[in-house]
Design a protein around this motif. Structure first.
Motif, PDB file in Angstrom:
ATOM      1  N   ALA A   1      -8.267   3.084  -9.726  1.00 52.56           N
ATOM      2  CA  ALA A   1      -7.838   2.644  -8.389  1.00 52.56           C
ATOM      3  C   ALA A   1      -7.781   3.826  -7.425  1.00 52.56           C
ATOM      4  CB  ALA A   1      -6.471   1.962  -8.474  1.00 52.56           C
TER       5      ALA A   1
ATOM      6  N   LEU B   1      -1.463   8.989  -8.742  1.00 55.77           N
ATOM      7  CA  LEU B   1      -0.616   7.877  -8.286  1.00 55.77           C
ATOM      8  C   LEU B   1      -1.484   6.666  -7.955  1.00 55.77           C
ATOM      9  CD1 LEU B   1       2.183   6.838  -7.152  1.00 55.77           C
ATOM     10  CD2 LEU B   1       1.535   7.895  -4.979  1.00 55.77           C
ATOM     11  N   GLY B   2      -1.058   5.504  -8.418  1.00 62.21           N
ATOM     12  CA  GLY B   2      -1.758   4.276  -8.057  1.00 62.21           C
ATOM     13  C   GLY B   2      -0.850   3.069  -8.194  1.00 62.21           C
TER      14      GLY B   2
ATOM     15  N   GLY C   1       1.982  -1.396  -0.273  1.00 58.43           N
ATOM     16  CA  GLY C   1       2.677  -1.570   1.002  1.00 58.43           C
ATOM     17  C   GLY C   1       4.070  -2.141   0.877  1.00 58.43           C
TER      18      GLY C   1
ATOM     19  N   ASN D   1      -7.402   9.236   3.467  1.00 63.57           N
ATOM     20  CA  ASN D   1      -6.575   8.304   2.677  1.00 63.57           C
ATOM     21  C   ASN D   1      -5.166   8.271   3.269  1.00 63.57           C
ATOM     22  OD1 ASN D   1      -5.192   6.869   0.711  1.00 63.57           O
ATOM     23  ND2 ASN D   1      -6.137   7.944  -1.011  1.00 63.57           N
TER      24      ASN D   1
ATOM     25  N   TYR E   1       2.499  11.572   1.198  1.00 62.53           N
ATOM     26  CA  TYR E   1       2.784  12.894   0.634  1.00 62.53           C
ATOM     27  C   TYR E   1       3.429  13.815   1.678  1.00 62.53           C
ATOM     28  CZ  TYR E   1      -0.470  11.089  -2.868  1.00 62.53           C
ATOM     29  OH  TYR E   1      -1.085  10.303  -3.806  1.00 62.53           O
TER      30      TYR E   1
END
Ligand SMILES: CC(C)(COP(=O)(O)OP(=O)(O)OC[C@H]1O[C@@H](n2cnc3c(N)ncnc32)[C@H](O)[C@@H]1OP(=O)(O)O)[C@@H](O)C(=O)NCCC(=O)NCCS
Length: 176
Positions: A33, A107-108, A115, A146, A152
């Motif tokens: 992902a 991270l995914g 959201g 992204n 981040y």
């Protein structure tokens, strides 16, 4: 609202727990992902991600000594997202490599759960566990386009190097 119970953090909708060996396949899904974060691009298959040494090494042999991970699970236990940290050697660096003692974050979150705050919660829990594990810094690589980059930045990561399309970011782990 979140309630902390030992190693688990629960909300009404999902819970966070340590990522175990049983999560290896799911981590490979989340790695896929992350590689395919941009829906406008032709998708890279899971098999391709796992066949390419530049991406496979984020999950190969999970969990290895020193690995640290958090899985978000929906009611009933189905995994819906993961954040994990793995250190790389200078001879086999990840995209976000800065030093051998600085683990890199992956991270995914599954599409249907994006959201809703799961990614931020996973990231915060991974950082908390990194502090417990004695890590002073964690790093990552993110493509500049992204939206995850904003997450981040908001969590305190700073850009330490930039390529043509991507940034290497580092977080000084709070409390270390
Ligand atoms: C990036 C990702 C992990 C964020 O998880 P999430 O649960 O969707 O995010 P949250 O709901 O916690 O929102 C946190 C921030 O992430 C960003 N974000 C939100 N939805 C996002 C989406 N669909 N895609 C990318 N970033 C998103 C926003 O900056 C958001 O902050 P805001 O709420 O102040 O706008 C998730 O969207 C995802 O898995 N994307 C695809 C894989 C990926 O890009 N991984 C990171 C590779 S570096």
């Amino acid at each position: 609202m979140s309630i902390e119970m030992g190693t688990e953090t629960s909300t009404e909708d999902y819970a966070l727990r340590p990522a175990t060996a049983d999560d290896a396949e799911f981590l490979a899904d989340m790695l896929t992902a992350a590689v395919n974060w941009d829906p406008a691009r032709e998708a890279v298959s899971r098999d391709q991600v796992l066949a390419d040494p530049r991406t496979a090494h984020y999950v190969e042999g999970w969990p290895r000594r020193g690995d640290l991970g958090v899985t978000a699970v929906a009611p009933g236990g189905r995994p819906i997202g993961a954040a994990w940290l793995r250190s790389f050697g200078a001879d086999d660096p990840g995209y976000g490599f800065v030093a051998e003692d600085v683990p890199e974050l992956s991270l995914g979150v599954v599409l249907a759960w994006r959201g809703k705050g799961v990614g931020r919660a996973l990231l915060r829990e991974a950082v908390r566990r990194a502090a417990d594990g004695g890590f002073a810094r964690i790093c990552l690589s993110v493509e500049r386009a992204n939206r995850a980059r904003l997450l981040y930045l908001g969590e305190g990561f700073v850009t330490v190097a930039s390529g043509p399309d991507s940034d290497t970011m580092v977080l000084s782990v709070p409390g270390r």
